[in-house]
Design a protein around this motif. Structure first.
Motif, PDB file in Angstrom:
ATOM      1  N   GLN A 207       0.871  -1.174   0.000  1.00 33.97           N
ATOM      2  CA  GLN A 207       0.000   0.000   0.000  1.00 33.97           C
ATOM      3  C   GLN A 207       0.910   1.227   0.000  1.00 33.97           C
ATOM      4  OE1 GLN A 207      -2.679   2.621   2.903  1.00 33.97           O
ATOM      5  NE2 GLN A 207      -3.414   0.504   2.870  1.00 33.97           N
ATOM      6  N   LEU A 208       0.765   2.072  -1.001  1.00 32.52           N
ATOM      7  CA  LEU A 208       1.519   3.313  -1.104  1.00 32.52           C
ATOM      8  C   LEU A 208       0.586   4.487  -0.825  1.00 32.52           C
ATOM      9  CD1 LEU A 208       3.474   2.692  -4.462  1.00 32.52           C
ATOM     10  CD2 LEU A 208       4.042   1.886  -2.167  1.00 32.52           C
ATOM     11  N   ARG A 209       1.144   5.560  -0.269  1.00 29.52           N
ATOM     12  CA  ARG A 209       0.350   6.761  -0.004  1.00 29.52           C
ATOM     13  C   ARG A 209       1.139   8.012  -0.381  1.00 29.52           C
ATOM     14  NH1 ARG A 209      -3.315   6.246   5.519  1.00 29.52           N
ATOM     15  NH2 ARG A 209      -4.131   4.147   5.113  1.00 29.52           N
ATOM     16  N   ARG A 210       0.403   9.102  -0.611  1.00 32.20           N
ATOM     17  CA  ARG A 210       1.024  10.398  -0.821  1.00 32.20           C
ATOM     18  C   ARG A 210       0.011  11.483  -0.463  1.00 32.20           C
ATOM     19  NH1 ARG A 210       1.339  13.348  -6.439  1.00 32.20           N
ATOM     20  NH2 ARG A 210       0.716  14.962  -4.984  1.00 32.20           N
ATOM     21  N   PRO A 211       0.476  12.665  -0.078  1.00 33.80           N
ATOM     22  CA  PRO A 211      -0.440  13.770   0.205  1.00 33.80           C
ATOM     23  C   PRO A 211      -0.974  14.369  -1.096  1.00 33.80           C
ATOM     24  CG  PRO A 211       1.813  14.487   0.486  1.00 33.80           C
ATOM     25  CD  PRO A 211       1.876  13.014   0.207  1.00 33.80           C
ATOM     26  N   LEU A 212      -2.108  15.042  -0.978  1.00 29.22           N
ATOM     27  CA  LEU A 212      -2.695  15.756  -2.113  1.00 29.22           C
ATOM     28  C   LEU A 212      -2.770  17.249  -1.826  1.00 29.22           C
ATOM     29  CD1 LEU A 212      -5.645  13.366  -3.059  1.00 29.22           C
ATOM     30  CD2 LEU A 212      -3.541  13.730  -4.355  1.00 29.22           C
ATOM     31  N   THR A 213      -1.923  17.715  -0.916  1.00 26.09           N
ATOM     32  CA  THR A 213      -2.019  19.108  -0.472  1.00 26.09           C
ATOM     33  C   THR A 213      -1.545  20.094  -1.537  1.00 26.09           C
ATOM     34  OG1 THR A 213       0.116  18.729   0.623  1.00 26.09           O
ATOM     35  CG2 THR A 213      -1.862  18.597   1.982  1.00 26.09           C
TER      36      THR A 213
ATOM     37  N   GLU B 121      -8.442   6.787  -3.236  1.00 25.11           N
ATOM     38  CA  GLU B 121      -7.695   5.612  -3.673  1.00 25.11           C
ATOM     39  C   GLU B 121      -7.597   5.573  -5.188  1.00 25.11           C
ATOM     40  OE1 GLU B 121      -7.817   0.696  -3.640  1.00 25.11           O
ATOM     41  OE2 GLU B 121      -9.238   1.817  -2.397  1.00 25.11           O
ATOM     42  N   VAL B 122      -6.428   5.235  -5.680  1.00 24.94           N
ATOM     43  CA  VAL B 122      -6.266   4.829  -7.073  1.00 24.94           C
ATOM     44  C   VAL B 122      -6.781   3.395  -7.118  1.00 24.94           C
ATOM     45  CG1 VAL B 122      -4.640   4.458  -8.962  1.00 24.94           C
ATOM     46  CG2 VAL B 122      -4.267   6.342  -7.360  1.00 24.94           C
ATOM     47  N   TYR B 123      -8.080   3.239  -7.356  1.00 30.00           N
ATOM     48  CA  TYR B 123      -8.744   1.946  -7.186  1.00 30.00           C
ATOM     49  C   TYR B 123      -8.247   0.940  -8.221  1.00 30.00           C
ATOM     50  CZ  TYR B 123     -12.639  -1.327  -6.556  1.00 30.00           C
ATOM     51  OH  TYR B 123     -13.405  -2.446  -6.328  1.00 30.00           O
ATOM     52  N   VAL B 124      -8.372   1.276  -9.494  1.00 25.97           N
ATOM     53  CA  VAL B 124      -7.813   0.450 -10.568  1.00 25.97           C
ATOM     54  C   VAL B 124      -7.314   1.388 -11.663  1.00 25.97           C
ATOM     55  CG1 VAL B 124      -8.098  -1.590 -12.008  1.00 25.97           C
ATOM     56  CG2 VAL B 124      -9.720  -1.185 -10.159  1.00 25.97           C
ATOM     57  N   LEU B 125      -6.113   1.149 -12.133  1.00 27.00           N
ATOM     58  CA  LEU B 125      -5.554   1.932 -13.230  1.00 27.00           C
ATOM     59  C   LEU B 125      -4.948   0.967 -14.230  1.00 27.00           C
ATOM     60  CD1 LEU B 125      -3.649   5.259 -13.041  1.00 27.00           C
ATOM     61  CD2 LEU B 125      -2.730   3.432 -14.458  1.00 27.00           C
ATOM     62  N   GLY B 126      -5.373   1.090 -15.486  1.00 28.92           N
ATOM     63  CA  GLY B 126      -4.872   0.170 -16.496  1.00 28.92           C
ATOM     64  C   GLY B 126      -4.723   0.840 -17.841  1.00 28.92           C
ATOM     65  N   VAL B 127      -3.802   0.329 -18.653  1.00 28.99           N
ATOM     66  CA  VAL B 127      -3.534   0.838 -19.990  1.00 28.99           C
ATOM     67  C   VAL B 127      -3.487  -0.343 -20.948  1.00 28.99           C
ATOM     68  CG1 VAL B 127      -1.865   2.038 -21.467  1.00 28.99           C
ATOM     69  CG2 VAL B 127      -2.285   2.857 -19.140  1.00 28.99           C
ATOM     70  N   ASP B 128      -4.126  -0.191 -22.092  1.00 29.93           N
ATOM     71  CA  ASP B 128      -4.066  -1.236 -23.116  1.00 29.93           C
ATOM     72  C   ASP B 128      -2.607  -1.485 -23.497  1.00 29.93           C
ATOM     73  OD1 ASP B 128      -4.090  -2.433 -25.893  1.00 29.93           O
ATOM     74  OD2 ASP B 128      -6.245  -2.311 -25.540  1.00 29.93           O
TER      75      ASP B 128
ATOM     76  N   LEU C 194      -9.461  13.815  -7.344  1.00 32.32           N
ATOM     77  CA  LEU C 194      -9.645  13.571  -5.912  1.00 32.32           C
ATOM     78  C   LEU C 194      -9.380  14.827  -5.094  1.00 32.32           C
ATOM     79  CD1 LEU C 194      -7.940  10.061  -5.677  1.00 32.32           C
ATOM     80  CD2 LEU C 194     -10.380  10.549  -5.414  1.00 32.32           C
ATOM     81  N   ARG C 195      -8.412  15.606  -5.504  1.00 33.93           N
ATOM     82  CA  ARG C 195      -8.081  16.819  -4.752  1.00 33.93           C
ATOM     83  C   ARG C 195      -9.076  17.948  -5.028  1.00 33.93           C
ATOM     84  NH1 ARG C 195      -5.500  21.710  -5.384  1.00 33.93           N
ATOM     85  NH2 ARG C 195      -4.340  22.431  -3.561  1.00 33.93           N
ATOM     86  N   GLU C 196      -9.323  18.206  -6.316  1.00 31.30           N
ATOM     87  CA  GLU C 196     -10.074  19.396  -6.678  1.00 31.30           C
ATOM     88  C   GLU C 196     -11.582  19.195  -6.667  1.00 31.30           C
ATOM     89  OE1 GLU C 196      -8.330  20.341 -10.443  1.00 31.30           O
ATOM     90  OE2 GLU C 196      -6.300  20.439  -9.570  1.00 31.30           O
ATOM     91  N   ARG C 197     -12.042  18.002  -7.013  1.00 29.90           N
ATOM     92  CA  ARG C 197     -13.481  17.750  -7.066  1.00 29.90           C
ATOM     93  C   ARG C 197     -14.013  17.115  -5.789  1.00 29.90           C
ATOM     94  NH1 ARG C 197     -15.291  16.827 -12.380  1.00 29.90           N
ATOM     95  NH2 ARG C 197     -17.324  16.335 -11.426  1.00 29.90           N
TER      96      ARG C 197
ATOM     97  N   GLY D 196     -12.135  17.221  -2.728  1.00 35.57           N
ATOM     98  CA  GLY D 196     -11.606  17.931  -1.568  1.00 35.57           C
ATOM     99  C   GLY D 196     -10.754  17.090  -0.639  1.00 35.57           C
ATOM    100  N   LEU D 197     -10.044  16.100  -1.170  1.00 31.83           N
ATOM    101  CA  LEU D 197      -9.241  15.207  -0.333  1.00 31.83           C
ATOM    102  C   LEU D 197      -7.809  15.707  -0.217  1.00 31.83           C
ATOM    103  CD1 LEU D 197     -10.538  11.814  -1.734  1.00 31.83           C
ATOM    104  CD2 LEU D 197     -11.208  12.910   0.390  1.00 31.83           C
TER     105      LEU D 197
END
Length: 308
Positions: free
Chosen positions: A142-148, A240-247, A267-270, A272-273
């Motif tokens: 599990q990775l985390r980062r701030p969105l400040t 959370e980056v729930y699922v991210l995928g690229v063809d 997540l930050r702007e819409r 407010g996280l």
């Protein structure tokens, strides 16, 4: 109502759980998650607990007064890959033998290979796994980062645009893209229409936060970033980056980075996280490197144990 049969050591077995039993299990799961700082069971187990018709083997450990002290869930729907096991003990009843009694019940009830996650890499879970002969097979970070701080604008490849997922219209195309993007993933790549349906019906689902990268000239989906917001009473909200995928055909053009950046901005702007998390396999070194370049750092580990 569910029919149960005793397995000894105050552990009972059920093929179905009634509403009251499911509520007891869900309360136990919440208590363990609050105490450990990590949810003790996978999301799909929670879905199956809410669906009384979902096939599974349930083992319930109870104290003399009937209090539920532990629970084990055995998913037997994929015999080719073995039985998926989830086991959790209430924080107030640990070190009293409930976990070992449940483990014995698991070994008695299952046939074929066993696999299960130790969420948060809890030392007690690791010790029990070693005692029972399980091997450490996979590690999920599990990775985390701030969105400040504001995110940079996503730099999409030429000829690619972003739009929101349209439930009922994009389902089949997204499932096909997900299967291609996660062809080698043991869980994500096997999602079915039912797997998608139950998640689209969840209270947390927001189509505006399910971003699709599209080739406008053809309408072809090239990638996606599905975000999620965790909201639990008494806890701070986190994205959370729930699922991210690229063809696979779109690899190497910076689309993964652009999709990640776009989701973080949402997540930050819409929403407010101020913080976000994600899960990634330790063995997926390319994805780990991408996320670390985007400011993510390791927070905790989840370990998959297997008994062949």
């Amino acid at each position: 109502m569910s029919s149960t049969e005793p397995t000894g050591d105050q552990v009972s077995r059920a093929n179905r759980l009634g509403p009251a039993e499911s509520a007891d299990v869900l309360a136990l799961v919440r208590a363990a998650g609050d105490a450990d700082g990590a949810d003790p069971v996978d999301e799909h187990v929670l879905f199956r607990l809410r669906d009384e018709q979902a096939p599974a083997i349930h083992l319930l450990a109870r104290a003399d007064d009937g209090t539920l002290t532990g629970y084990a869930h055995l998913d037997t729907t994929d015999p080719a890959n073995g039985v998926e096991v989830a086991l959790v003990v209430h924080p107030a009843y640990r070190r009293r033998g409930s976990g070992r009694a449940l483990a014995r019940g698991v070994l008695a009830a299952a046939t074929g290979p066993l696999r299960g996650w130790a969420h948060g890499d809890h030392p007690s879970a690791a010790a029990l796994a070693v005692d029972l002969g399980f091997r450490r097979a996979r590690v999920l970070w599990q990775l985390r980062r701030p969105l400040t701080a504001p995110s940079s604008d996503p730099r999409l490849p030429d000829g690619v645009t972003l739009r929101a997922f349209r439930p009922g219209e994009d389902d089949a195309a997204w499932l096909a893209l997900n299967a291609r993007a996660f062809a080698d993933h043991p869980e994500q790549g096997r999602w079915t229409a039912d797997d998608l349906r139950v998640r689209l019906a969840e209270p947390w689902f927001d189509p505006a936060g399910f971003l699709l990268a599209v080739e406008p000239a053809t309408g072809r989906l090239l990638g996606f970033h599905w975000t999620k917001v965790h909201e639990r009473p008494g806890s701070a909200r986190i994205g959370e980056v729930y699922v991210l995928g690229v063809d696979p055909s779109a690899h190497g053009g910076g689309l993964g980075r652009a999709l990640t950046t776009a989701g973080l901005a949402y997540l930050r702007e819409r929403r407010g996280l101020d913080r976000v998390m994600l899960y990634v396999d330790e063995s997926n070194t390319a994805a780990v490197a991408l996320y670390e370049r985007l400011g993510f750092a390791r927070w905790s580990a989840h370990v998959n144990y297997q008994l062949d």
